[in-house]
Design a protein around this motif. Structure first.
Motif, PDB file in Angstrom:
ATOM      1  N   ASN A   1       0.855  -1.168   0.000  1.00 29.54           N
ATOM      2  CA  ASN A   1       0.000   0.000   0.000  1.00 29.54           C
ATOM      3  C   ASN A   1       0.898   1.227   0.000  1.00 29.54           C
ATOM      4  O   ASN A   1       1.706   1.406   0.893  1.00 29.54           O
ATOM      5  CB  ASN A   1      -0.905   0.008   1.228  1.00 29.54           C
ATOM      6  N   HIS A   2       0.761   2.081  -1.036  1.00 31.08           N
ATOM      7  CA  HIS A   2       1.715   3.184  -1.194  1.00 31.08           C
ATOM      8  C   HIS A   2       1.096   4.540  -0.931  1.00 31.08           C
ATOM      9  O   HIS A   2       1.567   5.553  -1.381  1.00 31.08           O
ATOM     10  CB  HIS A   2       2.349   3.156  -2.579  1.00 31.08           C
ATOM     11  N   ARG A   3       0.014   4.588  -0.136  1.00 30.94           N
ATOM     12  CA  ARG A   3      -0.584   5.887   0.167  1.00 30.94           C
ATOM     13  C   ARG A   3       0.204   6.548   1.272  1.00 30.94           C
ATOM     14  O   ARG A   3      -0.121   6.439   2.447  1.00 30.94           O
ATOM     15  CB  ARG A   3      -2.039   5.704   0.593  1.00 30.94           C
ATOM     16  N   PHE A   4       1.265   7.231   0.887  1.00 33.37           N
ATOM     17  CA  PHE A   4       2.222   7.682   1.880  1.00 33.37           C
ATOM     18  C   PHE A   4       1.816   8.993   2.538  1.00 33.37           C
ATOM     19  O   PHE A   4       2.332   9.320   3.590  1.00 33.37           O
ATOM     20  CB  PHE A   4       3.613   7.823   1.274  1.00 33.37           C
ATOM     21  N   LEU A   5       0.906   9.782   1.934  1.00 33.55           N
ATOM     22  CA  LEU A   5       0.465  10.996   2.596  1.00 33.55           C
ATOM     23  C   LEU A   5      -0.695  10.652   3.515  1.00 33.55           C
ATOM     24  O   LEU A   5      -1.699  10.116   3.084  1.00 33.55           O
ATOM     25  CB  LEU A   5       0.018  12.046   1.568  1.00 33.55           C
ATOM     26  N   SER A   6      -0.562  10.962   4.794  1.00 31.23           N
ATOM     27  CA  SER A   6      -1.588  10.573   5.761  1.00 31.23           C
ATOM     28  C   SER A   6      -2.847  11.390   5.578  1.00 31.23           C
ATOM     29  O   SER A   6      -2.856  12.475   5.016  1.00 31.23           O
ATOM     30  CB  SER A   6      -1.070  10.776   7.188  1.00 31.23           C
ATOM     31  N   ILE A   7      -3.957  10.848   6.081  1.00 35.35           N
ATOM     32  CA  ILE A   7      -5.229  11.560   6.051  1.00 35.35           C
ATOM     33  C   ILE A   7      -5.088  12.891   6.782  1.00 35.35           C
ATOM     34  O   ILE A   7      -5.575  13.923   6.350  1.00 35.35           O
ATOM     35  CB  ILE A   7      -6.318  10.691   6.697  1.00 35.35           C
ATOM     36  N   VAL A   8      -4.400  12.858   7.916  1.00 33.36           N
ATOM     37  CA  VAL A   8      -4.205  14.077   8.691  1.00 33.36           C
ATOM     38  C   VAL A   8      -3.440  15.100   7.879  1.00 33.36           C
ATOM     39  O   VAL A   8      -3.769  16.284   7.829  1.00 33.36           O
ATOM     40  CB  VAL A   8      -3.455  13.764   9.997  1.00 33.36           C
TER      41      VAL A   8
ATOM     42  N   ASP B   1       7.657   6.865  -6.650  1.00 34.34           N
ATOM     43  CA  ASP B   1       6.664   7.482  -5.770  1.00 34.34           C
ATOM     44  C   ASP B   1       6.149   6.486  -4.743  1.00 34.34           C
ATOM     45  O   ASP B   1       5.978   6.806  -3.563  1.00 34.34           O
ATOM     46  CB  ASP B   1       5.471   7.984  -6.587  1.00 34.34           C
ATOM     47  N   ALA B   2       5.859   5.281  -5.206  1.00 33.99           N
ATOM     48  CA  ALA B   2       5.235   4.292  -4.336  1.00 33.99           C
ATOM     49  C   ALA B   2       6.212   3.706  -3.337  1.00 33.99           C
ATOM     50  O   ALA B   2       5.889   3.542  -2.159  1.00 33.99           O
ATOM     51  CB  ALA B   2       4.621   3.173  -5.182  1.00 33.99           C
ATOM     52  N   ILE B   3       7.401   3.367  -3.793  1.00 29.04           N
ATOM     53  CA  ILE B   3       8.434   2.774  -2.938  1.00 29.04           C
ATOM     54  C   ILE B   3       9.657   3.660  -3.116  1.00 29.04           C
ATOM     55  O   ILE B   3      10.364   3.567  -4.118  1.00 29.04           O
ATOM     56  CB  ILE B   3       8.733   1.321  -3.354  1.00 29.04           C
TER      57      ILE B   3
END
Length: 853
Positions: free
Chosen positions: A2-9, A172-174
C-alpha cells in the motif's frame, strides 16, 4: 503493497492551510431497470490531427516479458548478522536449485552491491569451491558440471551486503530500493529507536541476499538471525527457537515450509512490545514500539475478524502458519505484504486520543488480502501487478461494506475513482501493461484505484455468488504459483459459462475510460434516453457497458437494465407520467465520467429519494450556487442531520459559501455541531465554518474546541482562535507546544510561520528533526514562510538541515519542500552554492523541471 504515503491528517492539513480541495471529477448515478428498447446510431470515427497528441496518450516503451526461468530455486537458507556501524549485513546463503527444464551448467543469481567472499558446492558435509564471475549486480557461477531437471544441487555463498553503497533508486510508491535499512544505527538520534528492516518489492531483496529476484520464482525458506539480546526479530513463517551464543548475542531461527516469491522474504529487528492475539489456532501478533503496547489491539484488533471474513468468503482458509504485523520507522512506502509478516509505516501507531479520529482498517485489510492475492497466488510479471494490487485495493471496499456499511464503502469507491481520474489527466495506460519504462511505474493509480474499480464492475456483472466462486477457483487452481491475467479470466469463464474476453480486453488490456454524455426527454408516455460515448476513440475503445437506469415517476421507482455498446444509442422506456428523476448507472458501479444535466427540482428529488452516497453528494455540490433559495437551503439543513458523517461534513463545506449575513438559518445548528457532533472531523469542519463567518462572535466555541478530545477538532480550534487576533493567542497556543500529534503541530506551524517571531526557531527545528512523511513536508512549507518573516533565523544550522533534507530524503516531495525553503535564503552565497549542489545531485525529473535544471 500500500503506497498511500500521505496521511489523512496531512492531507486535511494541506486543505486547511492552502484552502485547496479536490472534488470528485465524476458523480456517477446508479440504479436498476427493465423493459428498455435500444436504437443504435452510427457515428463517424473520431479523427485526431497527427500533431495533436494528448498529454495522457499511452507512451511507447519496450516490451517487458516475465523472467525466463532457466533454474528453479527450491529452498533458501540464510545465516545473517549485522555490522551496525558500517551498516553491513554479513551472510551465508545456501540455495538449493535444479534446472527448470533444459540442462544447465551455469547459475546466474541477482546479487546487488555485495562483496562475494566465496562460492561453494555442498554435498553432504563436503564443500567444493566453485568459479564465478561477479559484476556487482549478477553473480554467474560455473557449476562444474551440467545438471538436468531431475538433479538438485546446493550452492553456498559467503558474502557481505552493503546496501548504503548502492546507487539510490526508487519511485513514488516505494521511495528507495536498497532492500535493507538500518534506522538510527549509531543511536545518535535520541528520540528514534534503532531498527533494521527489509523491503523486497519489486526486486530489492537481492540487495541483502543472493537469489533469483523475480516474482515468478518460488522458494521455501529458513533464516537464522543473530542479534544483540535486547532486540526482537521477526521473519516469515514460524519461529522455531532461539540460541544463546558465547559472545552474548542470540540467534533466532525462522522457518517457512510453504513456497513464496523471493521479494516477499523479510526481516525486522528492534526493541518491540509484542501484543499477542489469535485467529482459530493461529498466532496473530502485533509488533509495536513499547509506548503503543496499550493501543496495539485497538489499532490492529480487527485482524482476526478480517481473517475470518476473507477466509469464509473466499472459501480458502488463510494459508500461512501465522500472521504478524509490525510497525517500523522511516518506512519507504505505506505497507508491505511480506508472507505471514506485514510491515507498516509508523503512522499506524496511535495513542488513545488519536484513535478517536482515525483507524487504519483499510491498509490493514489491504495487506491481509495480499496474503491470498500476491502471496498465495502471485503475479508472474510486474506487467500483471494489478492481479496483486487491484485485489488488495478492492479488499478495502469489501471490508468497509461488511464492517461499516454501504455509505463508507461507496465513499471509498468514489475516492478511488477520483484518484484514477486525477492521474488520467496526464497518464492513461492499460491496467495490464507489458510496455513500461520502469517496473516501478506499475505502482500507480491504474494498478490500484482503477484496478479495484474494474473488479467491482466485474463483481456487479457476474453477481455475488459467481464472484466468490470464481475467486475460489482462481485461488485453488493457482495456489503457490504465478499467474497472468488470462488465468483470472478463465476462472470466471469456467464458473459462469460466460465469454468474458470483451470485458477483460476493454478494461484490463486497453487504456482510458468511458466518457458519456447522457440526455433524457419525455413525450407521449415515453422516456427517451440518449447516451453518447465521447471519449477519444483514437486511444480508447467504444465500450460495452451493461448497467442500470432508475426512473422515478409518480413517486414510484422502476429500474431498467440496458447495454451500451455503440458510440451513440437511444433507449426508450414506457413511463406513465413525466419522470421526477432519471438516475443513470443506478448501482454507482461504472468507472468513467458521466455528464448528465439535471434541473434543480431533479437534484432536490435525488437527494431525498436516491438513498445513495454518490447522488446525495452530487446534489450537494451541484446546488451550492443556489443556497439562497429556501428549498435548497432546506436540503442542506437536512444534510446537516444525515446519519453518515461525510454527508454532514460535505454540507458544512458547501454552506461556508454563504456570507456571514446569509448564514443565520444554519449558524445555530453548525455551532451546536461544532460542540456536540459525534464525529471529530465534523466538529472540526463546523469550527472552521464559524471562524469564516464571525470569528470574534464564536471565540468561546473556539476556546472549547481547543479542549476537545479530538485532535482534529482541537487543531481547528487553534486555527480559529488564532484567526480572531486575540491578544492572548500566543499564550494560549504555547500550552500545545509539547504535543506530538501531527494535526496540532501543523496547526501551530501555520500560525507561527507568520506570527511566531524569532523565539519559535527552536520549536520549528526540534519538530522538523523529529518529523517524517507528510508532516515533515507541511512543516517545511511553514518553516520556509517562517524564515522569510524572520531573517535573523537564517542560521547555518537551518541551512545545513534543509540542505540535508533536499539532498538525501527518500521522498521527492520532502526534497522539494526543503529546496523551496532554502530558496527563501538564496541571497546568501553559501545557499546559492548549496542549491546548485542539490540540483546537480537530483535525478528525479519532476524536481529537475521544478528547479529549472
Amino acid at each position: 503493497m500500500n503506497h498511500r504515503f500521505l496521511s489523512i491528517v496531512g492531507l486535511a492539513a494541506a486543505m486547511a492551510f492552502t484552502g485547496g480541495c479536490s472534488a470528485n471529477k465524476a458523480v456517477i448515478d446508479t440504479t436498476t431497470g427493465n423493459g428498455a428498447t435500444a436504437e443504435a446510431v452510427a457515428l463517424p470515427a473520431d479523427t485526431v490531427p497527427a500533431d495533436s497528441v494528448p498529454v495522457w496518450a499511452p507512451k511507447k516503451h519496450a516490451f517487458n516479458p516475465s523472467r525466463t526461468r532457466t533454474q528453479d530455486l527450491l529452498h533458501t537458507k540464510l545465516r545473517v548478522s549485522f555490522n551496525w556501524e558500517k551498516q553491513y549485513l554479513n551472510g551465508i546463503a545456501e540455495l538449493t536449485l535444479k534446472p527448470y527444464f533444459y540442462p544447465q551448467d551455469t547459475l546466474v543469481l541477482d546479487a546487488k552491491g555485495m562483496d562475494i567472499h566465496s562460492v561453494s558446492l555442498l554435498k553432504g558435509q563436503n564443500s567444493t569451491p566453485l568459479k564465478y564471475d561477479y559484476d556487482g549486480k549478477k553473480l554467474a557461477i560455473n557449476l562444474g558440471k551440467t545438471y538436468t531437471r531431475t538433479e538438485e544441487y546446493t550452492v553456498e555463498i559467503d558474502y557481505t551486503a552493503k546496501p548504503n553503497e548502492l546507487e539510490a533508486g526508487g519511485s513514488d510508491a516505494i521511495t528507495s530500493d536498497k532492500g535493507l535499512y538500518f534506522i538510527n544505527p549509531l543511536g545518535a538520534e535520541p528520540n528514534k529507536p534503532r531498527q533494521i528492516w527489509t523491503q523486497g518489492e519489486t526486486e530489492a531483496n537481492s540487495a541483502w541476499f543472493p537469489t533469483i529476484d523475480a516474482p515468478n520464482e518460488r522458494t521455501t525458506q529458513e533464516i537464522y538471525i543473530t542479534v544483540d539480546q535486547k532486540y526482537m526479530t521477526l521473519s516469515n513463517g514460524e519461529f522455531i527457537y532461539s540460541r544463546q551464543n558465547v559472545d552474548g548475542t542470540r540467534t533466532d531461527y525462522w522457518k517457512q515450509d510453504l513456497p513464496h516469491a523471493p521479494y516477499l522474504a523479510m526481516m525486522a529487528i528492534g526493541e518491540y512490545a509484542v501484543v499477542k492475539d489469535k485467529w482459530r489456532d493461529k498466532e496473530v501478533n502485533y509488533y509495536v514500539e513499547p509506548e503503543f503496547k496499550g493501543t496495539a489491539k485497538k489499532i490492529f484488533g480487527n485482524t482476526p475478524e478480517m481473517m475470518e471474513f476473507f477466509s469464509k468468503k473466499l472459501g480458502v482458509v488463510y494459508p500461512w502458519s501465522k500472521y504478524s504485523q509490525i510497525v517500523v520507522r522511516d518506512y519507504v512506502s505505506g505497507a508491505m505484504e511480506n508472507t505471514s509478516a506485514s510491515i507498516f509505516m509508523e503512522a499506524l501507531q496511535l495513542n488513545e486520543r488519536e484513535l478517536l479520529d482515525k483507524d487504519w482498517d483499510g491498509i490493514i485489510a489491504h495487506e491481509l488480502f495480499h496474503q491470498w492475492f500476491g502471496d498465495y497466488v502471485t503475479t508472474e510479471s510486474w506487467a500483471n501487478l494489478p492481479l496483486n494490487e487491484a485485489f488488495a485495493n478492492y479488499s478495502e471496499y469489501l471490508w468497509a461494506e461488511h464492517k461499516v456499511g454501504a455509505d463508507e464503502a461507496a465513499y471509498l469507491q468514489m475516492d478511488e475513482l477520483s484518484q484514477y481520474l486525477d492521474e488520467a489527466e496526464t497518464k492513461r495506460e492499460p491496467i495490464i501493461r507489458y510496455h513500461y519504462k520502469d517496473r516501478e511505474d506499475m505502482f500507480d493509480s491504474h494498478s490500484y484505484a482503477k484496478g479495484g474499480r474494474v473488479l467491482h464492475m466485474l463483481r456487479k456483472l457476474v453477481g455475488d455468488e459467481a464472484w466468490w466462486a470464481s475467486l475460489n477457483r482462481y485461488l485453488t487452481q493457482n495456489k503457490y504459483s504465478d499467474v497472468e491475467v488470462a488465468e483470472l479470466r478463465i476462472a470466471f469463464e469456467d464458473v459462469t459459462g460466460m465469454d468474458l474476453m470483451w470485458f477483460f480486453d476493454q478494461w484490463f488490456m486497453q487504456a482510458g475510460h468511458p466518457e458519456l454524455k447522457v440526455e433524457d426527454s419525455y413525450q407521449n408516455g415515453q422516456l427517451r434516453l440518449q447516451v453518447t460515448q465521447i471519449q477519444d476513440t483514437a486511444y480508447a475503445p467504444v465500450y460495452r457497458l451493461p448497467l442500470q437506469v432508475a426512473v422515478w415517476a409518480g413517486g414510484k421507482k422502476t429500474v431498467h437494465p440496458i447495454v451500451i455498446d455503440k458510440a451513440q444509442q437511444t433507449f426508450t422506456f414506457n413511463v406513465p407520467t413525466e419522470p421526477q428523476l432519471v438516475l443513470f448507472d443506478a448501482e454507482q458501479q461504472l468507472l468513467g465520467v458521466v455528464n448528465h444535466d439535471k434541473s434543480e427540482a431533479e437534484l432536490l428529488f435525488q437527494y431525498k429519494n436516491a438513498n445513495q452516497l454518490g447522488p446525495k453528494l452530487e446534489a450537494l455540490v451541484s446546488l451550492e450556487e443556489k443556497l439562497q433559495k429556501p428549498e435548497v437551503l432546506q436540503m442542506y439543513q437536512a444534510a446537516l442531520k444525515d446519519d453518515y458523517w461525510r454527508v454532514r461534513s460535505a454540507a458544512i463545506s458547501s454552506l461556508t459559501n454563504l456570507k456571514a449575513e446569509q448564514a443565520g438559518a444554519v449558524e445555530a445548528t453548525i455551532r451546536q455541531m461544532a460542540l456536540q457532533d459525534k464525529e471529530g472531523a465534523v466538529r472540526s469542519e463546523a469550527v472552521l465554518a464559524l471562524a469564516g463567518w464571525n470569528g470574534e462572535k464564536y471565540k468561546p466555541v473556539f476556546e472549547q474546541a481547543m479542549k476537545d478530545s479530538s485532535y482534529l477538532a482541537a487543531a481547528a480550534g487553534i486555527l480559529a482562535y488564532a484567526g480572531t487576533g486575540a491578544a492572548d493567542t500566543k499564550q494560549r497556543l504555547a500550552a500545545f507546544e509539547k504535543e506530538k500529534n501531527e494535526d496540532i503541530v501543523l496547526a501551530l506551524a501555520s500560525y507561527y510561520a507568520l506570527q511566531g517571531g524569532p523565539e519559535k526557531y527552536n520549536w520549528f527545528i526540534n519538530h522538523i528533526k523529529g518529523a517524517s512523511g507528510s508532516e515533515l513536508y507541511y512543516l517545511l512549507q511553514s518553516f520556509g514562510a517562517y524564515l522569510a518573516s524572520n531573517s535573523q533565523t537564517n542560521t547555518p544550522e537551518a541551512i545545513a538541515l534543509l540542505g540535508d533534507f533536499a539532498k538525501n530524503n527518500s521522498a521527492y516531495y520532502v526534497r522539494a519542500a526543503a529546496y523551496q525553503a532554502l530558496m527563501v535564503m538564496s541571497d546568501k552565497a553559501e545557499v546559492q552554492q548549496l542549491l546548485e549542489e542539490i540540483r546537480q545531485k537530483e535525478k528525479d525529473e519532476r524536481l529537475l523541471q521544478l528547479y529549472g535544471s
